[in-house]
Write an enzyme that holds these catalytic residues in place. Structure first.
Site, short mmCIF file in Angstrom:
data_model
loop_
_atom_site.label_atom_id
_atom_site.label_comp_id
_atom_site.label_asym_id
_atom_site.label_seq_id
_atom_site.Cartn_x
_atom_site.Cartn_y
_atom_site.Cartn_z
N GLU A 89 -3.26 1.99 -5.51
CA GLU A 89 -3.67 1.44 -4.20
C GLU A 89 -2.52 1.65 -3.19
OE1 GLU A 89 -3.36 -2.85 -4.17
OE2 GLU A 89 -4.92 -3.05 -2.64
N ASN A 103 -8.48 -1.04 3.83
CA ASN A 103 -7.74 -0.65 2.63
C ASN A 103 -8.68 0.29 1.87
OD1 ASN A 103 -6.36 -0.46 0.23
ND2 ASN A 103 -5.88 -2.66 0.11
N LYS A 129 -12.04 -1.27 0.52
CA LYS A 129 -11.90 -2.47 -0.33
C LYS A 129 -12.71 -3.65 0.21
CE LYS A 129 -8.08 -5.15 -2.43
NZ LYS A 129 -6.60 -5.21 -2.49
N GLU A 158 -3.21 -9.32 3.18
CA GLU A 158 -4.31 -8.34 3.27
C GLU A 158 -5.42 -8.84 4.19
OE1 GLU A 158 -5.63 -5.86 0.01
OE2 GLU A 158 -4.19 -6.89 -1.26
N CYS A 171 -7.88 -2.63 -6.60
CA CYS A 171 -7.08 -3.78 -7.02
C CYS A 171 -7.90 -5.06 -7.23
CB CYS A 171 -5.93 -4.03 -6.06
SG CYS A 171 -4.71 -5.15 -6.80
N ASN A 180 -1.78 -3.06 -6.79
CA ASN A 180 -0.44 -3.60 -6.55
C ASN A 180 -0.56 -5.08 -6.89
OD1 ASN A 180 1.51 -1.75 -4.65
ND2 ASN A 180 -0.65 -1.33 -4.23
N1 CDT Z 1 -3.43 -5.77 -4.03
C1 CDT Z 1 -4.16 -6.74 -4.58
O1 CDT Z 1 -5.37 -6.81 -4.37
N2 CDT Z 1 -3.51 -7.64 -5.32
C2 CDT Z 1 -4.14 -8.79 -5.89
C3 CDT Z 1 -3.16 -9.91 -5.91
C4 CDT Z 1 -3.84 -11.18 -5.69
S1 CDT Z 1 -2.76 -12.49 -5.39
C5 CDT Z 1 -2.92 -12.79 -3.74
C6 CDT Z 1 -4.70 -8.59 -7.28
O2 CDT Z 1 -5.82 -9.04 -7.52
O3 CDT Z 1 -4.03 -8.04 -8.14
#
Ligand code: CDT
Length: 313
Positions: free
Chosen positions: A47, A110, A127, A146, A172, A197
Protein backbone atom coordinates in the site's frame (compact mmCIF):
# COMPACT_ATOMS: atom_id res chain seq x y z
CA UNK A 1 -4.41 -27.16 -19.09
CA UNK A 2 -4.20 -25.42 -15.73
CA UNK A 3 -3.65 -21.69 -15.48
CA UNK A 4 -0.64 -20.95 -13.28
CA UNK A 5 0.14 -17.39 -12.22
CA UNK A 6 3.60 -17.33 -10.71
CA UNK A 7 3.15 -14.58 -8.16
CA UNK A 8 5.77 -12.61 -6.25
CA UNK A 9 4.99 -10.67 -3.11
CA UNK A 10 7.45 -7.76 -2.97
CA UNK A 11 7.64 -6.74 0.65
CA UNK A 12 9.35 -3.39 1.11
CA UNK A 13 11.37 -2.16 4.02
CA UNK A 14 10.94 1.36 5.36
CA UNK A 15 10.72 4.37 3.05
CA UNK A 16 11.95 7.44 4.87
CA UNK A 17 10.22 10.81 4.56
CA UNK A 18 12.80 12.34 2.26
CA UNK A 19 13.39 9.30 0.01
CA UNK A 20 12.64 10.45 -3.55
CA UNK A 21 10.23 8.46 -5.70
CA UNK A 22 13.06 7.68 -8.15
CA UNK A 23 14.86 5.80 -5.37
CA UNK A 24 11.72 3.89 -4.34
CA UNK A 25 10.97 3.00 -7.94
CA UNK A 26 14.56 1.78 -8.39
CA UNK A 27 14.07 -0.56 -5.40
CA UNK A 28 10.84 -1.81 -6.95
CA UNK A 29 12.49 -2.43 -10.32
CA UNK A 30 15.29 -4.36 -8.63
CA UNK A 31 12.68 -6.57 -6.94
CA UNK A 32 10.80 -7.01 -10.21
CA UNK A 33 14.00 -8.31 -11.85
CA UNK A 34 14.62 -10.71 -8.95
CA UNK A 35 11.03 -11.90 -9.18
CA UNK A 36 11.39 -12.51 -12.93
CA UNK A 37 14.57 -14.51 -12.33
CA UNK A 38 12.57 -16.66 -9.95
CA UNK A 39 9.91 -17.27 -12.59
CA UNK A 40 7.30 -14.72 -11.52
CA UNK A 41 4.94 -13.13 -14.03
CA UNK A 42 2.99 -11.03 -11.53
CA UNK A 43 4.38 -8.96 -8.64
CA UNK A 44 2.49 -7.32 -5.79
CA UNK A 45 3.83 -4.21 -4.01
CA UNK A 46 2.62 -2.66 -0.73
CA UNK A 47 0.00 0.00 0.00
CA UNK A 48 1.18 3.59 -0.69
CA UNK A 49 4.38 2.04 -2.03
CA UNK A 50 5.95 5.19 -3.46
CA UNK A 51 6.36 7.20 -0.26
CA UNK A 52 6.61 6.91 3.47
CA UNK A 53 3.30 6.17 5.23
CA UNK A 54 2.45 9.88 5.48
CA UNK A 55 -0.92 9.57 7.35
CA UNK A 56 1.24 9.27 10.49
CA UNK A 57 1.96 13.01 10.23
CA UNK A 58 -0.39 15.87 11.09
CA UNK A 59 -0.03 18.40 8.27
CA UNK A 60 -2.05 21.61 8.19
CA UNK A 61 -0.78 22.83 4.84
CA UNK A 62 -2.60 21.18 1.93
CA UNK A 63 0.42 21.50 -0.36
CA UNK A 64 2.47 19.45 2.14
CA UNK A 65 -0.15 16.70 2.00
CA UNK A 66 -0.51 16.83 -1.77
CA UNK A 67 3.24 16.38 -2.21
CA UNK A 68 2.70 12.72 -1.24
CA UNK A 69 0.07 12.22 -3.96
CA UNK A 70 0.42 11.20 -7.63
CA UNK A 71 -1.27 13.56 -10.06
CA UNK A 72 -0.73 11.20 -12.99
CA UNK A 73 -0.07 7.49 -13.39
CA UNK A 74 2.28 6.69 -14.90
CA UNK A 75 4.33 9.81 -14.24
CA UNK A 76 7.92 10.54 -15.20
CA UNK A 77 8.97 9.02 -11.85
CA UNK A 78 6.89 5.84 -12.21
CA UNK A 79 7.16 5.30 -15.98
CA UNK A 80 10.36 3.21 -15.55
CA UNK A 81 8.37 0.64 -13.55
CA UNK A 82 5.80 0.35 -16.35
CA UNK A 83 8.60 0.09 -18.94
CA UNK A 84 10.34 -2.64 -16.96
CA UNK A 85 7.07 -4.55 -16.60
CA UNK A 86 6.56 -4.50 -20.37
CA UNK A 87 10.20 -5.43 -21.02
CA UNK A 88 10.14 -8.38 -18.60
CA UNK A 89 6.53 -9.41 -19.26
CA UNK A 90 5.68 -9.10 -15.56
CA UNK A 91 2.33 -7.66 -14.45
CA UNK A 92 2.13 -5.74 -11.19
CA UNK A 93 -0.13 -4.42 -8.46
CA UNK A 94 0.84 -1.02 -7.07
CA UNK A 95 -0.61 1.05 -4.24
CA UNK A 96 -0.29 4.84 -4.29
CA UNK A 97 -1.98 8.06 -3.18
CA UNK A 98 -4.12 9.34 -6.06
CA UNK A 99 -5.02 13.00 -6.58
CA UNK A 100 -7.52 13.41 -9.37
CA UNK A 101 -10.21 15.74 -10.67
CA UNK A 102 -13.71 14.30 -11.15
CA UNK A 103 -16.61 16.48 -12.33
CA UNK A 104 -14.63 19.62 -11.54
CA UNK A 105 -13.80 18.46 -8.00
CA UNK A 106 -10.36 17.60 -6.64
CA UNK A 107 -10.41 14.20 -4.98
CA UNK A 108 -7.92 12.22 -2.92
CA UNK A 109 -7.98 8.42 -2.81
CA UNK A 110 -5.84 5.62 -1.43
CA UNK A 111 -5.60 3.66 -4.66
CA UNK A 112 -4.22 0.45 -6.16
CA UNK A 113 -3.88 -0.55 -9.81
CA UNK A 114 -3.25 -3.74 -11.72
CA UNK A 115 -0.87 -3.30 -14.62
CA UNK A 116 -0.72 -6.10 -17.19
CA UNK A 117 2.31 -7.75 -18.78
CA UNK A 118 2.29 -5.20 -21.59
CA UNK A 119 2.61 -2.37 -19.07
CA UNK A 120 -1.02 -1.21 -19.48
CA UNK A 121 -3.31 -0.36 -16.56
CA UNK A 122 -5.91 -3.14 -16.47
CA UNK A 123 -7.80 -2.23 -13.30
CA UNK A 124 -8.14 0.30 -10.51
CA UNK A 125 -9.42 0.08 -6.93
CA UNK A 126 -9.87 2.83 -4.32
CA UNK A 127 -9.71 1.89 -0.64
CA UNK A 128 -13.17 1.64 0.89
CA UNK A 129 -12.45 1.03 4.60
CA UNK A 130 -10.31 3.98 5.70
CA UNK A 131 -8.99 3.51 9.25
CA UNK A 132 -7.87 6.12 11.74
CA UNK A 133 -9.29 9.53 12.58
CA UNK A 134 -10.18 12.92 11.04
CA UNK A 135 -8.61 15.31 13.52
CA UNK A 136 -5.16 15.80 15.01
CA UNK A 137 -4.95 13.66 18.16
CA UNK A 138 -1.77 14.73 19.94
CA UNK A 139 -2.09 12.03 22.65
CA UNK A 140 -1.09 9.41 20.09
CA UNK A 141 2.60 8.54 19.62
CA UNK A 142 1.92 8.83 15.87
CA UNK A 143 -1.15 9.85 13.90
CA UNK A 144 -3.29 7.69 11.61
CA UNK A 145 -4.99 10.38 9.49
CA UNK A 146 -6.29 8.34 6.56
CA UNK A 147 -9.80 9.64 7.24
CA UNK A 148 -8.46 13.19 6.98
CA UNK A 149 -6.32 12.82 3.87
CA UNK A 150 -8.44 10.44 1.76
CA UNK A 151 -12.08 10.00 0.79
CA UNK A 152 -13.56 6.48 0.89
CA UNK A 153 -13.23 4.76 -2.48
CA UNK A 154 -16.09 5.18 -4.96
CA UNK A 155 -15.47 2.18 -7.22
CA UNK A 156 -16.80 -0.67 -5.06
CA UNK A 157 -14.91 -3.97 -5.25
CA UNK A 158 -14.53 -4.66 -8.96
CA UNK A 159 -12.74 -7.68 -10.43
CA UNK A 160 -10.80 -7.67 -13.68
CA UNK A 161 -10.37 -10.28 -16.40
CA UNK A 162 -6.70 -9.84 -17.13
CA UNK A 163 -3.55 -11.92 -17.52
CA UNK A 164 -5.67 -15.04 -18.05
CA UNK A 165 -7.26 -14.74 -14.61
CA UNK A 166 -9.96 -13.00 -12.59
CA UNK A 167 -8.17 -10.55 -10.35
CA UNK A 168 -9.27 -8.25 -7.55
CA UNK A 169 -7.67 -5.84 -5.12
CA UNK A 170 -8.20 -4.38 -1.70
CA UNK A 171 -5.95 -2.28 0.52
CA UNK A 172 -4.71 -2.87 4.06
CA UNK A 173 -7.59 -2.24 6.50
CA UNK A 174 -10.03 -3.68 3.90
CA UNK A 175 -8.50 -7.10 4.60
CA UNK A 176 -10.03 -7.18 8.07
CA UNK A 177 -13.59 -6.93 6.69
CA UNK A 178 -15.29 -10.14 5.48
CA UNK A 179 -17.49 -8.09 3.14
CA UNK A 180 -14.40 -7.16 1.11
CA UNK A 181 -13.62 -10.73 0.13
CA UNK A 182 -17.25 -11.71 -0.31
CA UNK A 183 -17.97 -8.88 -2.75
CA UNK A 184 -15.16 -10.18 -4.94
CA UNK A 185 -15.82 -13.86 -4.22
CA UNK A 186 -19.34 -13.44 -5.57
CA UNK A 187 -17.75 -12.18 -8.81
CA UNK A 188 -15.66 -15.37 -9.06
CA UNK A 189 -12.38 -13.70 -8.15
CA UNK A 190 -9.41 -16.06 -8.37
CA UNK A 191 -6.71 -13.95 -6.76
CA UNK A 192 -7.00 -10.95 -4.43
CA UNK A 193 -3.94 -8.73 -4.08
CA UNK A 194 -3.36 -6.21 -1.33
CA UNK A 195 -0.68 -4.16 0.32
CA UNK A 196 -0.56 -3.02 3.93
CA UNK A 197 1.12 -0.55 6.32
CA UNK A 198 0.19 -1.89 9.73
CA UNK A 199 1.75 -0.25 12.79
CA UNK A 200 2.68 -2.76 15.51
CA UNK A 201 1.29 -0.37 18.11
CA UNK A 202 -2.49 0.11 18.25
CA UNK A 203 -2.91 3.16 20.51
CA UNK A 204 -6.62 2.59 21.25
CA UNK A 205 -5.96 -0.92 22.61
CA UNK A 206 -2.23 -1.52 23.18
CA UNK A 207 -3.02 -4.90 24.72
CA UNK A 208 -3.52 -6.26 21.18
CA UNK A 209 -0.09 -5.11 19.95
CA UNK A 210 1.21 -8.63 20.57
CA UNK A 211 -1.52 -10.02 18.28
CA UNK A 212 -0.91 -7.85 15.20
CA UNK A 213 0.82 -10.58 13.19
CA UNK A 214 -1.83 -13.11 14.20
CA UNK A 215 -4.72 -10.83 13.23
CA UNK A 216 -3.04 -10.12 9.90
CA UNK A 217 -2.83 -13.79 8.98
CA UNK A 218 -6.18 -14.64 10.54
CA UNK A 219 -7.88 -12.13 8.23
CA UNK A 220 -6.00 -13.12 5.08
CA UNK A 221 -6.38 -16.85 5.63
CA UNK A 222 -10.07 -16.60 6.53
CA UNK A 223 -10.72 -14.45 3.45
CA UNK A 224 -8.99 -16.97 1.19
CA UNK A 225 -10.61 -20.04 2.72
CA UNK A 226 -14.14 -18.68 3.03
CA UNK A 227 -14.15 -17.45 -0.55
CA UNK A 228 -12.00 -20.11 -2.20
CA UNK A 229 -9.44 -17.78 -3.72
CA UNK A 230 -5.74 -16.94 -3.59
CA UNK A 231 -4.83 -13.97 -1.38
CA UNK A 232 -1.52 -12.14 -1.58
CA UNK A 233 -0.84 -9.77 1.34
CA UNK A 234 2.25 -7.58 1.10
CA UNK A 235 3.70 -5.42 3.85
CA UNK A 236 5.69 -2.29 4.06
CA UNK A 237 7.67 -3.49 7.05
CA UNK A 238 10.24 -2.37 9.56
CA UNK A 239 10.81 0.81 11.52
CA UNK A 240 9.78 3.75 9.35
CA UNK A 241 10.57 7.15 10.86
CA UNK A 242 10.38 5.63 14.35
CA UNK A 243 7.12 3.73 13.76
CA UNK A 244 7.32 -0.06 13.62
CA UNK A 245 5.29 -1.67 10.83
CA UNK A 246 4.60 -5.41 10.86
CA UNK A 247 5.98 -7.73 8.16
CA UNK A 248 5.12 -11.39 7.53
CA UNK A 249 3.87 -10.87 3.98
CA UNK A 250 2.18 -14.01 2.72
CA UNK A 251 0.72 -15.85 -0.24
CA UNK A 252 -2.36 -17.82 0.86
CA UNK A 253 -3.95 -20.70 -1.07
CA UNK A 254 -7.72 -21.14 -1.54
CA UNK A 255 -7.59 -23.71 1.29
CA UNK A 256 -6.47 -20.96 3.66
CA UNK A 257 -2.93 -22.35 3.90
CA UNK A 258 0.06 -20.02 3.82
CA UNK A 259 2.30 -21.24 0.99
CA UNK A 260 5.01 -18.55 1.26
CA UNK A 261 5.96 -15.98 3.89
CA UNK A 262 8.70 -13.35 4.24
CA UNK A 263 11.19 -13.73 7.05
CA UNK A 264 12.79 -10.27 7.19
CA UNK A 265 11.55 -6.73 7.83
CA UNK A 266 13.12 -5.32 4.66
CA UNK A 267 12.88 -5.51 0.87
CA UNK A 268 12.21 -9.20 0.22
CA UNK A 269 10.63 -11.30 -2.51
CA UNK A 270 8.63 -14.48 -1.99
CA UNK A 271 7.23 -16.47 -4.92
CA UNK A 272 4.51 -19.08 -5.32
CA UNK A 273 2.92 -20.84 -8.26
CA UNK A 274 -0.79 -20.08 -7.97
CA UNK A 275 -3.03 -22.45 -9.91
CA UNK A 276 -5.97 -20.17 -10.63
CA UNK A 277 -8.27 -23.10 -11.41
CA UNK A 278 -8.07 -24.08 -7.75
CA UNK A 279 -10.36 -21.15 -6.95
CA UNK A 280 -13.38 -22.50 -8.83
CA UNK A 281 -12.65 -26.01 -7.58
CA UNK A 282 -12.43 -24.89 -3.94
CA UNK A 283 -15.63 -22.85 -4.22
CA UNK A 284 -17.56 -25.68 -5.85
CA UNK A 285 -16.33 -28.42 -3.54
CA UNK A 286 -16.58 -26.54 -0.26
CA UNK A 287 -19.15 -23.80 -0.69
CA UNK A 288 -21.27 -24.34 -3.81
CA UNK A 289 -22.97 -20.99 -3.29
CA UNK A 290 -25.83 -21.59 -5.74
CA UNK A 291 -26.79 -24.67 -3.74
CA UNK A 292 -25.96 -23.59 -0.19
CA UNK A 293 -26.06 -19.81 0.26
CA UNK A 294 -29.17 -18.38 1.95
CA UNK A 295 -29.18 -14.73 0.85
CA UNK A 296 -32.71 -14.08 2.03
CA UNK A 297 -31.31 -14.11 5.58
CA UNK A 298 -28.42 -11.74 4.85
CA UNK A 299 -30.30 -8.45 4.39
CA UNK A 300 -28.93 -7.08 7.67
CA UNK A 301 -25.48 -7.08 6.09
CA UNK A 302 -26.44 -4.10 3.96
CA UNK A 303 -29.16 -2.64 6.21
CA UNK A 304 -27.10 -2.82 9.43
CA UNK A 305 -24.87 -0.12 10.93
CA UNK A 306 -22.48 1.77 8.71
CA UNK A 307 -21.79 5.15 7.23
CA UNK A 308 -24.30 6.57 4.73
CA UNK A 309 -23.06 7.17 1.20
CA UNK A 310 -22.23 10.81 0.46
CA UNK A 311 -24.72 12.53 -1.85
CA UNK A 312 -22.21 12.92 -4.66
CA UNK A 313 -20.68 9.43 -4.47
N1 CDT B 1 -2.95 1.30 6.46
C1 CDT B 1 -3.91 0.71 7.18
O1 CDT B 1 -5.04 0.58 6.73
N2 CDT B 1 -3.57 0.33 8.43
C2 CDT B 1 -4.51 -0.21 9.35
C3 CDT B 1 -4.14 0.21 10.72
C4 CDT B 1 -5.33 0.41 11.54
S1 CDT B 1 -5.00 1.20 13.03
C5 CDT B 1 -5.60 2.76 12.82
C6 CDT B 1 -4.64 -1.72 9.31
O2 CDT B 1 -5.78 -2.20 9.35
O3 CDT B 1 -3.65 -2.43 9.30
Amino acid sequence: MSRIATVAAAQMGPIEKDEPRQSTVARMISMMRQAKERGADLIVYPELALTTFFPRYWMENEADVDAFFEKEMPSPATQPLFDEAAKLGVGFNLGYAELTEENGRIRHFNTAIIVDREGKIAGKYRKVHLPGHHEHEPWRPFQHLEKAYFEPGNLGFPVFNTMDGIMGMCICNDRRWPETYRCMGLQDVEIIMLGYNTPRHFPQAPEVDRLQDFHNHLSLQAGAYQNGCWVVGVAKAGVEDGCELIGQSVIVAPTGEIVAMTSTMGDEIIVAECDLDRAAKARKARWNWEYNREPRHYGILVDGPGRPAPADD
